[in-house]
Design an enzyme around this catalytic site. Structure first.
Site, PDB file in Angstrom:
ATOM      1  N   GLU A 154      94.422 -15.790  -2.694  1.00  0.00           N
ATOM      2  CA  GLU A 154      94.410 -14.719  -1.695  1.00  0.00           C
ATOM      3  C   GLU A 154      92.977 -14.596  -1.184  1.00  0.00           C
ATOM      4  O   GLU A 154      92.070 -14.268  -1.953  1.00  0.00           O
ATOM      5  CB  GLU A 154      94.863 -13.409  -2.325  1.00  0.00           C
ATOM      6  CG  GLU A 154      94.679 -12.178  -1.459  1.00  0.00           C
ATOM      7  CD  GLU A 154      94.824 -10.900  -2.262  1.00  0.00           C
ATOM      8  OE1 GLU A 154      93.956 -10.007  -2.134  1.00  0.00           O
ATOM      9  OE2 GLU A 154      95.793 -10.775  -3.030  1.00  0.00           O
ATOM     10  N   LYS A 160     101.785  -4.148  -5.069  1.00  0.00           N
ATOM     11  CA  LYS A 160     100.526  -4.290  -5.802  1.00  0.00           C
ATOM     12  C   LYS A 160     100.051  -2.926  -6.280  1.00  0.00           C
ATOM     13  O   LYS A 160      99.755  -2.045  -5.472  1.00  0.00           O
ATOM     14  CB  LYS A 160      99.461  -4.930  -4.897  1.00  0.00           C
ATOM     15  CG  LYS A 160      98.125  -5.120  -5.593  1.00  0.00           C
ATOM     16  CD  LYS A 160      97.119  -5.829  -4.707  1.00  0.00           C
ATOM     17  CE  LYS A 160      96.600  -4.925  -3.611  1.00  0.00           C
ATOM     18  NZ  LYS A 160      95.491  -5.551  -2.862  1.00  0.00           N
TER      19      LYS A 160
END
Length: 224
Positions: free
Chosen positions: A43, A131
Protein backbone atom coordinates in the site's frame (compact mmCIF):
# COMPACT_ATOMS: atom_id res chain seq x y z
CA UNK A 1 -7.41 -9.21 -10.64
CA UNK A 2 -11.07 -8.46 -9.91
CA UNK A 3 -12.36 -7.17 -6.58
CA UNK A 4 -13.94 -10.57 -5.93
CA UNK A 5 -10.59 -12.30 -6.51
CA UNK A 6 -8.70 -9.73 -4.46
CA UNK A 7 -10.60 -10.19 -1.19
CA UNK A 8 -9.66 -13.84 -0.55
CA UNK A 9 -6.15 -13.30 -1.89
CA UNK A 10 -5.47 -10.46 0.55
CA UNK A 11 -6.97 -12.47 3.37
CA UNK A 12 -4.75 -15.40 2.45
CA UNK A 13 -1.60 -13.24 2.53
CA UNK A 14 -2.65 -11.70 5.84
CA UNK A 15 -0.40 -8.64 5.67
CA UNK A 16 -0.68 -5.28 3.92
CA UNK A 17 2.68 -3.48 4.12
CA UNK A 18 2.18 0.28 4.34
CA UNK A 19 4.98 2.03 2.43
CA UNK A 20 5.54 5.56 3.71
CA UNK A 21 8.88 6.75 2.35
CA UNK A 22 10.85 9.97 2.02
CA UNK A 23 11.34 9.60 -1.74
CA UNK A 24 10.08 7.63 -4.70
CA UNK A 25 13.39 5.78 -4.87
CA UNK A 26 13.09 4.73 -1.23
CA UNK A 27 9.51 3.60 -1.82
CA UNK A 28 10.45 1.48 -4.83
CA UNK A 29 13.27 -0.17 -2.89
CA UNK A 30 10.94 -0.88 0.03
CA UNK A 31 8.35 -2.44 -2.25
CA UNK A 32 10.84 -4.59 -4.12
CA UNK A 33 12.28 -5.78 -0.81
CA UNK A 34 8.84 -6.71 0.51
CA UNK A 35 8.03 -8.61 -2.67
CA UNK A 36 11.36 -10.42 -2.42
CA UNK A 37 10.53 -11.32 1.17
CA UNK A 38 7.43 -13.20 0.10
CA UNK A 39 4.68 -10.59 0.54
CA UNK A 40 3.23 -9.77 -2.91
CA UNK A 41 1.23 -6.73 -1.84
CA UNK A 42 1.93 -3.12 -0.85
CA UNK A 43 0.00 0.00 0.00
CA UNK A 44 1.71 3.20 -1.16
CA UNK A 45 0.67 6.03 1.14
CA UNK A 46 -0.09 9.37 -0.46
CA UNK A 47 2.34 11.08 1.92
CA UNK A 48 5.16 9.54 -0.13
CA UNK A 49 6.61 11.93 -2.75
CA UNK A 50 5.48 11.03 -6.29
CA UNK A 51 3.32 8.26 -4.83
CA UNK A 52 1.22 7.78 -7.96
CA UNK A 53 4.35 7.48 -10.09
CA UNK A 54 5.54 4.73 -7.74
CA UNK A 55 2.21 2.94 -8.18
CA UNK A 56 2.46 3.19 -11.95
CA UNK A 57 6.02 1.91 -11.99
CA UNK A 58 5.23 -1.07 -9.78
CA UNK A 59 2.17 -2.05 -11.80
CA UNK A 60 4.11 -1.75 -15.04
CA UNK A 61 7.07 -3.76 -13.72
CA UNK A 62 5.08 -6.70 -12.35
CA UNK A 63 1.34 -7.08 -13.02
CA UNK A 64 1.17 -10.06 -10.66
CA UNK A 65 1.77 -8.03 -7.49
CA UNK A 66 -1.03 -6.19 -5.69
CA UNK A 67 -0.47 -2.44 -5.47
CA UNK A 68 -2.84 -0.16 -3.60
CA UNK A 69 -2.98 3.46 -2.48
CA UNK A 70 -3.18 4.49 1.15
CA UNK A 71 -4.12 7.65 3.03
CA UNK A 72 -6.51 8.63 0.25
CA UNK A 73 -8.28 11.69 1.63
CA UNK A 74 -10.30 13.10 -1.29
CA UNK A 75 -11.92 12.19 -4.59
CA UNK A 76 -9.28 13.85 -6.77
CA UNK A 77 -6.59 11.71 -5.16
CA UNK A 78 -8.75 8.61 -5.53
CA UNK A 79 -9.14 9.30 -9.27
CA UNK A 80 -5.41 9.87 -9.71
CA UNK A 81 -4.59 6.61 -7.91
CA UNK A 82 -7.08 4.70 -10.02
CA UNK A 83 -5.56 6.15 -13.20
CA UNK A 84 -2.10 5.14 -11.95
CA UNK A 85 -3.23 1.52 -11.70
CA UNK A 86 -4.00 1.09 -8.00
CA UNK A 87 -5.87 -2.15 -7.29
CA UNK A 88 -7.32 -0.96 -3.98
CA UNK A 89 -7.76 2.22 -1.95
CA UNK A 90 -7.51 2.73 1.79
CA UNK A 91 -8.64 5.73 3.78
CA UNK A 92 -7.65 6.91 7.24
CA UNK A 93 -11.28 7.42 8.21
CA UNK A 94 -14.69 6.66 6.78
CA UNK A 95 -15.41 8.88 3.77
CA UNK A 96 -18.72 7.85 2.11
CA UNK A 97 -17.87 9.75 -1.11
CA UNK A 98 -14.65 7.79 -1.61
CA UNK A 99 -16.42 4.52 -0.78
CA UNK A 100 -19.09 5.32 -3.38
CA UNK A 101 -16.44 6.29 -5.93
CA UNK A 102 -14.68 2.96 -5.42
CA UNK A 103 -17.91 1.03 -5.89
CA UNK A 104 -18.71 2.94 -9.07
CA UNK A 105 -15.32 2.02 -10.51
CA UNK A 106 -15.36 -1.58 -9.21
CA UNK A 107 -12.24 -1.13 -7.10
CA UNK A 108 -11.72 -2.50 -3.61
CA UNK A 109 -12.05 0.09 -0.84
CA UNK A 110 -10.72 -0.38 2.69
CA UNK A 111 -12.08 2.50 4.77
CA UNK A 112 -10.69 3.40 8.15
CA UNK A 113 -12.93 3.06 11.20
CA UNK A 114 -12.50 2.80 14.94
CA UNK A 115 -15.79 2.89 16.84
CA UNK A 116 -18.63 0.36 16.58
CA UNK A 117 -20.76 3.05 14.92
CA UNK A 118 -18.12 3.61 12.22
CA UNK A 119 -17.82 -0.15 11.67
CA UNK A 120 -21.59 -0.37 11.17
CA UNK A 121 -21.51 2.54 8.71
CA UNK A 122 -18.58 1.05 6.77
CA UNK A 123 -20.33 -2.30 6.65
CA UNK A 124 -23.54 -0.74 5.33
CA UNK A 125 -21.51 1.14 2.73
CA UNK A 126 -20.27 -2.21 1.40
CA UNK A 127 -16.62 -2.12 2.45
CA UNK A 128 -14.71 -5.29 1.58
CA UNK A 129 -12.36 -4.87 4.52
CA UNK A 130 -12.57 -2.37 7.37
CA UNK A 131 -9.31 -0.94 8.69
CA UNK A 132 -9.32 -0.40 12.45
CA UNK A 133 -6.98 2.52 12.93
CA UNK A 134 -5.19 3.29 15.19
CA UNK A 135 -6.12 0.09 16.99
CA UNK A 136 -3.09 -0.03 19.31
CA UNK A 137 -4.18 3.24 20.92
CA UNK A 138 -7.54 1.85 22.05
CA UNK A 139 -6.60 -1.53 23.48
CA UNK A 140 -4.88 -3.39 20.64
CA UNK A 141 -5.81 -7.09 20.41
CA UNK A 142 -8.33 -6.80 23.24
CA UNK A 143 -10.23 -4.15 21.28
CA UNK A 144 -10.24 -6.34 18.18
CA UNK A 145 -11.61 -9.20 20.29
CA UNK A 146 -14.34 -7.00 21.71
CA UNK A 147 -15.42 -5.80 18.24
CA UNK A 148 -15.28 -9.29 16.78
CA UNK A 149 -18.10 -10.51 19.04
CA UNK A 150 -20.84 -8.26 17.56
CA UNK A 151 -19.27 -8.30 14.09
CA UNK A 152 -18.31 -11.94 13.43
CA UNK A 153 -18.57 -11.69 9.64
CA UNK A 154 -16.79 -8.37 9.03
CA UNK A 155 -13.30 -8.57 7.52
CA UNK A 156 -11.07 -6.57 9.87
CA UNK A 157 -7.63 -5.10 9.19
CA UNK A 158 -5.67 -4.25 12.35
CA UNK A 159 -3.59 -1.16 11.61
CA UNK A 160 -1.58 1.32 13.63
CA UNK A 161 0.97 -0.07 16.05
CA UNK A 162 1.19 -3.73 14.97
CA UNK A 163 4.60 -5.03 16.06
CA UNK A 164 6.52 -8.29 16.20
CA UNK A 165 5.39 -8.62 19.80
CA UNK A 166 1.68 -8.19 19.03
CA UNK A 167 1.14 -9.47 15.47
CA UNK A 168 0.11 -13.03 16.36
CA UNK A 169 -2.10 -11.71 19.19
CA UNK A 170 -4.02 -9.51 16.73
CA UNK A 171 -4.71 -12.52 14.52
CA UNK A 172 -5.79 -14.64 17.49
CA UNK A 173 -8.08 -11.84 18.61
CA UNK A 174 -9.91 -11.87 15.29
CA UNK A 175 -8.04 -9.65 12.82
CA UNK A 176 -8.12 -11.09 9.30
CA UNK A 177 -5.27 -8.97 7.97
CA UNK A 178 -2.50 -6.86 9.53
CA UNK A 179 -1.53 -3.42 8.27
CA UNK A 180 2.16 -2.98 9.11
CA UNK A 181 4.39 0.02 8.44
CA UNK A 182 7.75 0.84 10.01
CA UNK A 183 7.98 -2.38 11.98
CA UNK A 184 8.20 -4.20 8.64
CA UNK A 185 9.99 -1.44 6.74
CA UNK A 186 12.37 0.32 9.16
CA UNK A 187 13.58 3.66 7.84
CA UNK A 188 17.20 2.73 8.58
CA UNK A 189 16.85 -0.45 6.52
CA UNK A 190 15.39 1.48 3.59
CA UNK A 191 18.02 4.23 3.74
CA UNK A 192 20.84 1.67 3.89
CA UNK A 193 19.25 -0.41 1.09
CA UNK A 194 19.42 -3.38 3.44
CA UNK A 195 17.05 -5.80 1.78
CA UNK A 196 18.28 -8.69 3.95
CA UNK A 197 16.84 -6.94 7.01
CA UNK A 198 13.46 -6.42 5.34
CA UNK A 199 13.38 -9.98 4.00
CA UNK A 200 13.91 -11.31 7.52
CA UNK A 201 11.17 -9.10 8.94
CA UNK A 202 8.79 -10.22 6.19
CA UNK A 203 9.55 -13.84 6.98
CA UNK A 204 8.94 -13.26 10.68
CA UNK A 205 5.62 -11.47 10.20
CA UNK A 206 4.36 -14.14 7.80
CA UNK A 207 5.20 -16.77 10.42
CA UNK A 208 3.37 -14.74 13.05
CA UNK A 209 0.24 -14.68 10.91
CA UNK A 210 0.43 -18.47 10.57
CA UNK A 211 1.04 -18.84 14.29
CA UNK A 212 -1.93 -16.62 15.13
CA UNK A 213 -4.24 -18.59 12.85
CA UNK A 214 -3.35 -21.92 14.47
CA UNK A 215 -6.17 -22.90 16.77
CA UNK A 216 -8.25 -19.84 15.94
CA UNK A 217 -12.01 -20.43 15.83
CA UNK A 218 -14.37 -18.94 13.26
CA UNK A 219 -15.42 -16.11 15.58
CA UNK A 220 -11.81 -15.08 16.14
CA UNK A 221 -11.38 -16.47 19.65
CA UNK A 222 -8.53 -18.80 20.49
CA UNK A 223 -9.33 -22.46 21.02
CA UNK A 224 -7.56 -23.87 24.07
Amino acid sequence: MTKQDLLPRMEQIGIIPAVRACSAADALFACESVFGGGIPIVEITMTTPDATSVISELVRADPDVIVGAGTVLDLDTARTCLDAGATFLTTTGLDPEIVQFAHQHHILIIPGALTPTEVVMARKAGAGFIKLFPCSSVGGPSYIRALRRPFPDVRLVASGGVTQQTAADYIRAGADVLGIGQDLLPRDAVRARNWHWIHELARRFLEMVKEGRTGKSKNGSHVD
